[in-house]
Design a protein around this motif. Sequence first.
Motif, PDB file in Angstrom:
ATOM      1  N   GLU A  55     -96.251  96.393  13.009  1.00 17.94           N
ATOM      2  CA  GLU A  55     -97.494  96.973  12.499  1.00 17.94           C
ATOM      3  C   GLU A  55     -98.032  96.284  11.242  1.00 17.94           C
ATOM      4  O   GLU A  55     -99.171  96.525  10.838  1.00 17.94           O
ATOM      5  N   ILE A  94    -106.368 107.972  12.069  1.00 22.61           N
ATOM      6  CA  ILE A  94    -105.124 107.960  12.857  1.00 22.61           C
ATOM      7  C   ILE A  94    -104.277 109.193  12.555  1.00 22.61           C
ATOM      8  O   ILE A  94    -103.739 109.819  13.454  1.00 22.61           O
ATOM      9  N   HIS A  97    -104.110  99.698   7.182  1.00 23.84           N
ATOM     10  CA  HIS A  97    -104.012 101.061   7.710  1.00 23.84           C
ATOM     11  C   HIS A  97    -103.015 101.210   8.870  1.00 23.84           C
ATOM     12  O   HIS A  97    -102.361 102.235   8.985  1.00 23.84           O
ATOM     13  N   GLN A  98    -102.867 100.158   9.701  1.00 26.72           N
ATOM     14  CA  GLN A  98    -101.922 100.288  10.832  1.00 26.72           C
ATOM     15  C   GLN A  98    -100.496 100.516  10.306  1.00 26.72           C
ATOM     16  O   GLN A  98     -99.742 101.323  10.861  1.00 26.72           O
ATOM     17  N   ASN A 126     -99.622  93.563   8.710  1.00 24.88           N
ATOM     18  CA  ASN A 126    -100.711  92.591   8.904  1.00 24.88           C
ATOM     19  C   ASN A 126    -100.321  91.180   8.445  1.00 24.88           C
ATOM     20  O   ASN A 126    -101.182  90.360   8.178  1.00 24.88           O
TER      21      ASN A 126
END
Length: 333
Positions: A210, A68, A33-34, A212
């Motif tokens: 950002e 977000i 998600h980031q 992962n």
Amino acid sequence: MVMLPKPLRTPLLHTLGCELPIMLAGMGGVSRHQLAAAVNQAGGFGVLGMVREPVERIRQEVEALRAINDGPFAVNLIPAATERRLLMDQVATCLALQVDAFVFFWDVDTGLVQYLKQEGKQVIYQVGNQRDADLAQSAGADVLIVQGHEAGGHVRGTTATLSLLPQVVANSDVPVVASGGIASGGAMLAAFSMGAQGVSLGSAFLATHEANAHSHHKQRIVDARADDTVYTTRFSRNWHEPAPVRVLSNAVTRGDYDEADPDTCIGEQDGQPIYLFSTDSPLTGAQGKLDDMALFCGQSCSQINAITSVQQRIDTLLDEVHIRIAALYRDSR
Ligand SMILES: Cc1cc2nc3c(=O)[nH]c(=O)nc-3n(C[C@H](O)[C@H](O)[C@H](O)COP(=O)(O)O)c2cc1C
């Protein structure tokens, strides 16, 4: 509001509901998600890479992304590489969460496409050859992503992006997005000039703060040249068939482990073992022989020179597009 050069103002923007014709590739483990939120916030289309993930993770990731921002996004699944029961649960979870769009890859699951179209969902299919493009389109896919042989990760076909792209464009009624070999404004412009309405970037977004992915993986992409990538079937654990992938060369691709026990554990991720030849790439928090894991990377690494934020990556891409257009116009007078 982003100032978009004319070649990038395509109908796909309307189809996807975003400002920029730039999609995040659904990279398993990496596109969480980031990263999807950062791509959304920069104006692009976010994709959550959820291949083989349990439904609890899908729920958490979708909810975290929505917390977000409210940009458009899709969930990426790989039907053929997922046990059927889990796949059905993944799809049911996405429907319960009112996810609007899906990105699928590998064998075309025509029944699933038809089912999701009946449910009013948007279906985007990544394909690597004309046959899959035809199948996906006749099943009702709204958008095709043409993946060329240069691409990082699992590689579906054997034709280069700029050769397959115009052919699929000529034979499609739906918008076509280009993927593979694209990490700069120049490469983007090449794709748009050959009929792409958008681009889908994997390696370029993996090498961002950002993503992962483990920092070792990000740095190796930055350090790599195009001919440091290898097309190989050596990483086939956890996949339903010995499918080809494009990775950075390492001890596994060099054959150093060819005589080793395939059940050798070379590290761990979130408390779970990572075995030799696994398709799991090292994510944030991975430990062990990181360089011997699957370091997926496209030939586009030749255009990636730093680990940046997503916003910086997209700003640079757009600056490069403007510069290239200006140079073409200036030189043609
Ligand atoms: C680390 C990594 C993981 C990937 N995982 C997936 C995946 O889970 N699902 C998928 O549809 N494509 C996956 N791909 C392929 C991408 O969708 C895309 O085709 C590819 O990244 C394009 O090439 P590029 O990396 O040069 O941009 C992956 C690619 C990379 C680099």
